[in-house]
Design an enzyme around this catalytic site. Structure first.
Site, PDB file in Angstrom:
ATOM      1  N   VAL A   1       5.029  -1.307   2.365  1.00 49.41           N
ATOM      2  CA  VAL A   1       4.695   0.106   2.222  1.00 49.41           C
ATOM      3  C   VAL A   1       5.103   0.061   1.161  1.00 49.41           C
ATOM      4  CG1 VAL A   1       6.303   1.332   3.863  1.00 49.41           C
ATOM      5  CG2 VAL A   1       4.829   2.361   3.573  1.00 49.41           C
ATOM      6  N   LYS A   2       4.749   1.257   0.377  1.00 47.16           N
ATOM      7  CA  LYS A   2       5.236   2.333  -1.140  1.00 47.16           C
ATOM      8  C   LYS A   2       5.153   3.312  -1.051  1.00 47.16           C
ATOM      9  CE  LYS A   2       3.343   0.602  -5.283  1.00 47.16           C
ATOM     10  NZ  LYS A   2       2.635  -0.296  -6.106  1.00 47.16           N
ATOM     11  N   ILE A   3       6.705   3.063  -1.474  1.00 45.88           N
ATOM     12  CA  ILE A   3       6.898   4.537  -1.089  1.00 45.88           C
ATOM     13  C   ILE A   3       7.759   5.215  -2.655  1.00 45.88           C
ATOM     14  CG2 ILE A   3       8.814   6.619   0.029  1.00 45.88           C
ATOM     15  CD1 ILE A   3       8.594   4.836   2.334  1.00 45.88           C
TER      16      ILE A   3
ATOM     17  N   ILE B   1       1.256  -1.770   0.051  1.00 46.09           N
ATOM     18  CA  ILE B   1      -0.033   0.195  -0.248  1.00 46.09           C
ATOM     19  C   ILE B   1       1.082   0.845  -0.391  1.00 46.09           C
ATOM     20  CG2 ILE B   1      -1.766   1.424   1.266  1.00 46.09           C
ATOM     21  CD1 ILE B   1      -2.640  -1.333   2.620  1.00 46.09           C
TER      22      ILE B   1
END
Ligand code: G3P
Length: 228
Positions: free
Chosen positions: A85-87, A58
Site C-alpha cells: 500500500v502506497k501512502i 497501489i
C-alpha cells in the site's frame, strides 16, 4: 536493484513484463487517472498480468488515516499477491502506516522530497520510501543527492527500509541512484526502452547479421539443426 514499472497502462505492462526483468508495478492516482477506466477492474487486470509474486504498489486516496486504513485493507484483500500500500508522507499517512504495520501490511511511503521525511517514514515502519528525483531536479534541487543521502543514512542508522526512487526523466538519473546503492527504481514505460538503447549496440547487432548472411545467406543456426 529492483526494476519496477511506473504505469497502469495494460499494453505497456504486458510488453515490459514479457521483455524485461520486471519486479513489479507502481501506480498513483495520477497514473491511474490517465487510463480513464474502471479502477477496480484495472488493478485486477494488472495483478493477473504480473502474477502473484511481483510487487504491486497501489496508492490510497483517503485523506484521513481511518480512510487510508480502510482502503488498504480492502485493496490488499481485493488485489492479493505481493501487495504494497502506497501512502503519501503527511501526519495522517504516518498514523495510518504505524497502524497498518501492526496488521502486517507492506507499506511504501511516497511523495518524499527530503531525507528527513524519509527518516520519519522509515521510523513509522515503511518498507520503502519513494523520493521523487526529477521533480526535485525541476525545482533546481538535487534529486540524486536526496536518494544518495537517504541510502547512506539508512545504512549508518541501521534502518531496515529500502529506497524506491521514483520520478525519473533521464537514464543518467537512474544510473546515479544505482551507483548510490538504491534498492529499487520505478520507471515509466518509455524510459525503460531508452535505458538499454545504444546506437553502437544496434550497429553491432546489424553487423553480426550482415557478416553471417555474407557466408550462410538466410540459413540460421535453427535451420541447420532442423535440417532445412
Ligand atoms: O512514482 C511517482 C512518480 O509517478 C512521479 O513521477 O514523472 O510524475 O514526476 P513524475
Amino acid at each position: 536493484m529492483l526494476y519496477i514499472i511506473d504505469t497502469a497502462n495494460i499494453e505497456d505492462i504486458k510488453r515490459l513484463v514479457e521483455f524485461y526483468p520486471i519486479d513489479g508495478v507502481t501506480t498513483n492516482p495520477t497514473i491511474i487517472s490517465k487510463e480513464h477506466t474502471d479502477f477496480l477492474a484495472l488493478v485486477k487486470k494488472i495483478r493477473k498480468i504480473i502474477g502473484e509474486q511481483r510487487m504491486f504498489h497501489i496508492q490510497v486516496t483517503g485523506e484521513t488515516s481511518e480512510k487510508m486504513i480502510y482502503e488498504a485493507r480492502k485493496l490488499r484483500e481485493y488485489v492479493g499477491g505481493n501487495f504494497y500500500v502506497k501512502i503519501p508522507i503527511c501526519e495522517e499517512g504516518l498514523r495510518a502506516t504505524m497502524k497498518l504495520k501492526e496488521e502486517g501490511f507492506n507499506v511504501t511511503m511516497t511523495a518524499i522530497f527530503t531525507q528527513q521525511q524519509a527518516l520519519i517514514a522509515a521510523k513509522a515502519g515503511a518498507d520503502f520510501v519513494a523520493p521523487y528525483v526529477n521533480r526535485l531536479d525541476n525545482i533546481v534541487s538535487d534529486g540524486v543527492s536526496v536518494v544518495t543521502e537517504t541510502v547512506e543514512m539508512f545504512e549508518k542508522q541501521k534502518i531496515d527500509c529500502g529506497v524506491l526512487a521514483a520520478s525519473f526523466k533521464t537514464v543518467e538519473q537512474i544510473h546515479k541512484v544505482a551507483m548510490a546503492g538504491c534498492q529499487a527504481v520505478t520507471i515509466s514505460a518509455d524510459l525503460f526502452s531508452t535505458l538499454m538503447y545504444h546506437p553502437m549496440t544496434t550497429k553491432a547487432i546489424y553487423d553480426f547479421g550482415q557478416d553471417w548472411k555474407g557466408v550462410y545467406g538466410d540459413t540460421t543456426i535453427a535451420d541447420m539443426f532442423s535440417g532445412k
